[in-house]
Design an enzyme around this catalytic site. Sequence first.
Site, PDB file in Angstrom:
ATOM      1  N   ASP A  78       0.843  -1.194   0.000  1.00 50.46           N
ATOM      2  CA  ASP A  78       0.000   0.000   0.000  1.00 50.46           C
ATOM      3  C   ASP A  78       0.877   1.242   0.000  1.00 50.46           C
ATOM      4  OD1 ASP A  78       0.777  -0.587   2.737  1.00 50.46           O
ATOM      5  OD2 ASP A  78      -0.646   0.957   3.364  1.00 50.46           O
ATOM      6  N   GLU A 130       0.160  -0.660   5.837  1.00 53.45           N
ATOM      7  CA  GLU A 130       1.215  -0.046   6.652  1.00 53.45           C
ATOM      8  C   GLU A 130       1.048   1.459   6.705  1.00 53.45           C
ATOM      9  OE1 GLU A 130       5.052   1.740   7.793  1.00 53.45           O
ATOM     10  OE2 GLU A 130       3.938   2.001   5.913  1.00 53.45           O
TER      11      GLU A 130
END
Length: 474
Positions: free
Chosen positions: A113, A178
Site C-alpha cells: 500500500d 502499513e
Amino acid sequence: MTQPTPTGSTVVDSHEAVTAVRTAVDAGFPATIADLARLVRIPSVSWPAFDAAHVAESAEAVAELLRGTGVFELVEVRRALVEDGSELGQPAVVASRPARNGRPTVLLYAHHDVQPPGKDEDWETPPFEPTQRGDRLHGRGVADDKAGVMAHVGAIRAFAEVAGDFDLGLAMFIEGEEEWASRSFANFLRENRELLAADAIIVADSGNWDVETPAITVALRGAVAFNLRIDTLAHASHSGMYGGAAPDAMLAAIRLLDSMWAADGSVAVEGLRSADLETPDYDEAQLRAEAGLLDGVSPIGNGTILSRIWAQPAITVTGIDAPDVANASNTLVPGVRVRVSARIAPGQDAGEAFDAMRSHLEAHAPFGARLTFEDVDTGQAFLVDTSGWAVAETRAAMAEAWGREAVEIGVGGSIPFIAELVAEFPDAQILVTGVEDPDSRAHSPNESLHLGVFKRALLSEALFLARLETRSAS
C-alpha cells in the site's frame, strides 16, 4: 555454492559464486523494473477515503509475482480483523516455503500500500505513471515500499536461479495497510504465526546513508498521533460585537499548541525523554539540502542534528480543521480540530508518551478551553540487537554488493509494527534494511527511487540468501 566456516557462519565460497549471483541480478533487472512499474501504476492507497479495490488489485498482483518465482508451496491473499474487531483490514499477501535439512527460515516483509499522492500540481510527472529521469524512477510508492516488494522478488529470483532446488526456508508477508496504521497487523500475525515463523526477519522499509553507502537501521523512533479538538464557544459570534472579550477557539489553539515547544523549537513537554545514541557527522549544510530548508530559515532544536532526528522527541501539527481563507467570515470560531503527530525517542513507551502530552495540553489549556482527544494511535520505538549472526551476514553481503561497509543508522520515522513482530517472534533476529536514499522523498510529491541503490540493495539480499543456504538454523 557456500561452505560453513569453523564458527558456523557461512561465506560465499568463491569469486565465481558471487559473480553468478551478480550476473543473475543483472540479467533479471530489466524485468524487475518492469514489474515494479506495473505495481506503481496501481494506486493502492490504503486510507479509508480511497477506493479499496485498488489495494485488492495490488495484493493480487503481488501474489502473482510470488507465484511466478516458482519457489513457494503456498501463496495466498489474506485478511484479518482490525484490533478492535470492527472490520477486516486491507489484504496482505503471504507465501511460504518450509526449510529442509536443518536450514534456517527467513521472513521477508514489505508493504504494497502507498501514501495518498497529494495535489497533482505538486508532481512534475503523474504520481501513478512511473517515469524515469536520469538514474531515478519517479512515482508514488516507487520507493516506499513497492521497491521493497520487488527487492524481495528480484533477490529470490536471482538466488533461485543460481542455487537451484535450495533448502533455505522462506516466508513472505507483504502488508496492505502499513500507511494506515497497520490496524490488523497484530491479529494477522497471530492468525498466521505458524506460516510466518522464522529465524531471521528482514523488514525492507528503510533507507541508506547515501546513494553509495548501505545502511542497517538500528534505531527507530516511536509514534503518537491524535486529533485534538479545542472548543471555547457554544456557537460562532460576530467578531466585531464580541471580539476582545470572548476567546475564540483559534486563539486558544494557537496559544495551546505553542506551549509544546521551547523558543528554539525543541520539545517542551515534561515527561518526553531523549535517548543516548551515538551519531555520525552530519552538518547543517546536509540538513538544509536534504530537508529543503529555505534560505534564511534556521534549523530547530539542540544537540547534534542527527540526535534531534534519531534520539529526541519531535512534535508536529500535521493538519487543522478550521475555516479556510476563502470562506473566512468575520466571526469568532467556536471550535478548532487539529491533528498532532509526535515521534518518540527509542526507550520510551508510546503510551507513556501520550499520557505526558495529554497532561501537558490539559494543564496549558488557555481561557479554560475544553479539550477532546480522539483517534489516538501509538506505535513503539525500536532498538535492533546487532550481536546476532543475521546482522553479520547482512553486513558481509552488503559489503560485497556495494563495495563498502554498511553503516548503522537511526531513523526519525517509525515502524511501529516491529514491536509486534518482536512480541510474536521473540527469538527471531530482526533486520531493518531498505531501498531509499536521502533524496527519495517518501510520502512527498515527486517520490523517487535511485536505480543504482535499488540494484545494490537487491543484490545484497540475494547474496544474503546465498550465504544462509548452508547455515544451520541453530
